[in-house]
Motif scaffolding. Structure first.
Motif, mmCIF file in Angstrom:
data_model
loop_
_atom_site.group_PDB
_atom_site.id
_atom_site.type_symbol
_atom_site.label_atom_id
_atom_site.label_comp_id
_atom_site.label_asym_id
_atom_site.label_seq_id
_atom_site.Cartn_x
_atom_site.Cartn_y
_atom_site.Cartn_z
ATOM 1 N N ASP A 16 33.881 45.496 45.661
ATOM 2 C CA ASP A 16 32.587 44.980 46.139
ATOM 3 C C ASP A 16 31.486 45.221 45.105
ATOM 4 O O ASP A 16 30.639 44.350 44.873
ATOM 5 C CB ASP A 16 32.197 45.638 47.464
ATOM 6 C CG ASP A 16 33.037 45.140 48.633
ATOM 7 O OD1 ASP A 16 33.661 44.055 48.501
ATOM 8 O OD2 ASP A 16 33.089 45.840 49.668
ATOM 9 N N SER A 17 31.514 46.402 44.467
ATOM 10 C CA SER A 17 30.483 46.703 43.459
ATOM 11 C C SER A 17 30.645 45.808 42.229
ATOM 12 O O SER A 17 29.660 45.405 41.616
ATOM 13 C CB SER A 17 30.529 48.183 43.064
ATOM 14 O OG SER A 17 31.573 48.457 42.164
ATOM 15 N N LEU A 18 31.898 45.489 41.870
ATOM 16 C CA LEU A 18 32.139 44.597 40.729
ATOM 17 C C LEU A 18 31.625 43.185 41.030
ATOM 18 O O LEU A 18 31.056 42.523 40.146
ATOM 19 C CB LEU A 18 33.628 44.562 40.378
ATOM 20 C CG LEU A 18 34.230 45.879 39.875
ATOM 21 C CD1 LEU A 18 35.724 45.721 39.629
ATOM 22 C CD2 LEU A 18 33.529 46.357 38.606
ATOM 23 N N LYS A 19 31.798 42.744 42.278
ATOM 24 C CA LYS A 19 31.238 41.446 42.690
ATOM 25 C C LYS A 19 29.728 41.453 42.526
ATOM 26 O O LYS A 19 29.135 40.498 42.013
ATOM 27 C CB LYS A 19 31.580 41.154 44.152
ATOM 28 C CG LYS A 19 33.022 40.742 44.414
ATOM 29 C CD LYS A 19 33.179 40.458 45.909
ATOM 30 C CE LYS A 19 34.613 40.178 46.282
ATOM 31 N NZ LYS A 19 34.757 40.001 47.754
ATOM 32 N N GLN A 20 29.085 42.539 42.969
ATOM 33 C CA GLN A 20 27.628 42.640 42.881
ATOM 34 C C GLN A 20 27.148 42.652 41.434
ATOM 35 O O GLN A 20 26.025 42.213 41.144
ATOM 36 C CB GLN A 20 27.142 43.897 43.611
ATOM 37 C CG GLN A 20 27.305 43.823 45.130
ATOM 38 C CD GLN A 20 27.107 45.166 45.817
ATOM 39 O OE1 GLN A 20 26.648 46.126 45.202
ATOM 40 N NE2 GLN A 20 27.461 45.230 47.095
ATOM 41 N N LYS A 21 28.005 43.125 40.529
ATOM 42 C CA LYS A 21 27.643 43.160 39.107
ATOM 43 C C LYS A 21 27.973 41.852 38.388
ATOM 44 O O LYS A 21 27.795 41.764 37.169
ATOM 45 C CB LYS A 21 28.342 44.345 38.425
ATOM 46 C CG LYS A 21 27.784 45.687 38.892
ATOM 47 C CD LYS A 21 28.537 46.867 38.292
ATOM 48 C CE LYS A 21 27.951 48.181 38.805
ATOM 49 N NZ LYS A 21 28.646 49.363 38.288
ATOM 50 N N GLY A 22 28.497 40.875 39.136
ATOM 51 C CA GLY A 22 28.654 39.547 38.549
ATOM 52 C C GLY A 22 30.064 39.085 38.277
ATOM 53 O O GLY A 22 30.266 37.990 37.736
ATOM 54 N N LEU A 28 41.274 38.047 39.821
ATOM 55 C CA LEU A 28 41.056 39.288 39.085
ATOM 56 C C LEU A 28 40.617 40.404 40.025
ATOM 57 O O LEU A 28 41.129 41.528 39.962
ATOM 58 C CB LEU A 28 40.007 39.051 37.994
ATOM 59 C CG LEU A 28 39.457 40.277 37.276
ATOM 60 C CD1 LEU A 28 40.563 41.071 36.608
ATOM 61 C CD2 LEU A 28 38.398 39.851 36.262
ATOM 62 N N LEU A 29 39.691 40.111 40.917
ATOM 63 C CA LEU A 29 39.227 41.119 41.882
ATOM 64 C C LEU A 29 40.370 41.591 42.779
ATOM 65 O O LEU A 29 40.497 42.783 43.073
ATOM 66 C CB LEU A 29 38.081 40.550 42.715
ATOM 67 C CG LEU A 29 36.766 40.308 41.952
ATOM 68 C CD1 LEU A 29 35.834 39.419 42.754
ATOM 69 C CD2 LEU A 29 36.082 41.626 41.593
ATOM 70 N N GLU A 30 41.222 40.663 43.187
ATOM 71 C CA GLU A 30 42.388 41.027 44.006
ATOM 72 C C GLU A 30 43.357 41.897 43.212
ATOM 73 O O GLU A 30 43.946 42.847 43.749
ATOM 74 C CB GLU A 30 43.090 39.764 44.507
ATOM 75 C CG GLU A 30 42.302 39.028 45.583
ATOM 76 C CD GLU A 30 42.839 37.622 45.845
ATOM 77 O OE1 GLU A 30 43.927 37.289 45.325
ATOM 78 O OE2 GLU A 30 42.159 36.852 46.556
ATOM 79 N N ALA A 31 43.520 41.586 41.918
ATOM 80 C CA ALA A 31 44.408 42.393 41.068
ATOM 81 C C ALA A 31 43.882 43.818 40.948
ATOM 82 O O ALA A 31 44.640 44.789 41.076
ATOM 83 C CB ALA A 31 44.536 41.748 39.686
ATOM 84 N N ILE A 32 42.578 43.965 40.723
ATOM 85 C CA ILE A 32 41.973 45.295 40.622
ATOM 86 C C ILE A 32 42.119 46.044 41.944
ATOM 87 O O ILE A 32 42.362 47.253 41.963
ATOM 88 C CB ILE A 32 40.496 45.170 40.194
ATOM 89 C CG1 ILE A 32 40.429 44.737 38.725
ATOM 90 C CG2 ILE A 32 39.730 46.480 40.410
ATOM 91 C CD1 ILE A 32 39.055 44.376 38.225
ATOM 92 N N ASN A 33 42.035 45.326 43.038
ATOM 93 C CA ASN A 33 42.198 45.940 44.358
ATOM 94 C C ASN A 33 43.620 46.450 44.587
ATOM 95 O O ASN A 33 43.836 47.343 45.411
ATOM 96 C CB ASN A 33 41.817 44.929 45.447
ATOM 97 C CG ASN A 33 41.635 45.580 46.807
ATOM 98 O OD1 ASN A 33 41.051 46.658 46.904
ATOM 99 N ND2 ASN A 33 42.139 44.949 47.847
#
Length: 213
Positions: A16-22, A28-33
Motif C-alpha cells: 500500500d505504501s509503494l502504491k502511495q509513492k507512485g 509487480l505489486l502482487e509479486a512484492i506481496n
C-alpha cells in the motif's frame, strides 16, 4: 522459515505504501506481496523487514529499499518470459521478485561468500533463476547474451560497455550511475549503435565493484 499472518499483513501495508509513492504496476505489486522479505534479512532486522528502508546484509552489502526495488523493476517493464540479466545478486530479494514476475533470470554476484549462501537460500525458498554466477558484473554474461532487460543493483561510476553490448535491440537497461549519490538511468536500445537515455533522479547504492575476490 516461517511466514506468519502478521508478516503477511505487514507486507500488504508495504505494498500500500509503494502504491502511495507512485508504483502502478499491479503485477509487480502482487509479486512484492508474495516475497517474504523478512527471510532475506538477518534475524535482528526481521521486525523491520517491511519498513521501506535498506538494511545491511553479509559482506558489507545491503538489501535495497523496497521502493528502489519496485522503481527499478517498474522501469524495466518486465513481461513473463523476459530474459533478464541482474548485476548484483546480493540477498536474492530482487532476484525473487523477478522470478515471481515470470522472468528468466541470469544473475551475477561478486562477493563469493554471499554468492554461495544466496544460491542455497533461493533454492530453499523454491526460487530457481536460470543461472547464478560468481563473477565481475562489469563484464556481464556474454555467453548468454543478448538479454531483453538488464538491471544493475549497485552504483556504477560509469556505464559498462559490455553490458550495453549485451542488451537486445528494443531492450531496456536500468542502472544507477555516478559516485554518491547515483542518478537512476534507463537506456533503451533502439538500434545496434543507438540508445535512448532517460534519467529519474538521485538514489544511493553500494558501489559496483570490479574483479573477482
Amino acid at each position: 522459515m516461517k511466514d506468519t499472518f502478521k508478516q503477511q499483513g505487514k507486507r500488504r501495508q508495504l505494498v500500500d505504501s509503494l502504491k502511495q509513492k507512485g508504483i502502478k504496476d499491479n503485477s509487480l505489486l502482487e509479486a512484492i506481496n508474495r516475497v517474504p522479505r523478512h527471510l532475506f534479512m538477518e534475524s535482528s532486522f526481521e521486525d523491520f523487514a517491511y519498513q521501506d528502508k535498506a538494511f545491511p546484509i553479509a559482506e558489507g552489502q545491503t538489501i535495497s529499499q523496497p521502493f528502489t526495488v519496485a522503481f527499478q523493476t517498474e522501469l524495466m517493464q518486465v513481461k513473463k518470459g523476459d530474459k533478464i540479466l541482474e548485476i548484483g545478486t546480493g540477498s536474492g530479494y530482487q532476484t525473487a521478485v523477478l522470478c515471481e514476475l515470470g522472468a528468466i533470470v541470469y544473475s551475477i554476484e561478486r562477493q563469493q561468500k554471499l554468492f554461495k549462501s544466496t544460491k542455497r537460500f533461493l533454492e530453499k525458498l523454491g526460487y530457481r533463476p536460470k543461472h547464478l554466477s560468481f563473477g565481475d558484473g562489469y563484464k556481464g554474461l556474454p555467453d548468454y547474451a543478448p538479454f531483453d532487460k538488464i538491471i544493475v543493483t549497485a552504483g556504477a561510476p560509469f556505464v559498462p560497455k559490455p553490458l550495453m553490448a549485451q542488451l537486445k535491440i528494443g531492450g531496456r537497461m536500468v542502472i544507477p550511475v555516478g559516485e554518491d549519490p547515483q542518478i537512476m538511468t534507463l537506456f533503451v536500445r533502439t538500434a545496434k549503435d543507438k540508445f535512448d537515455k532517460h534519467t529519474f533522479g538521485e538514489f544511493r547504492f553500494v558501489p559496483l565493484l570490479e574483479d573477482k575476490n
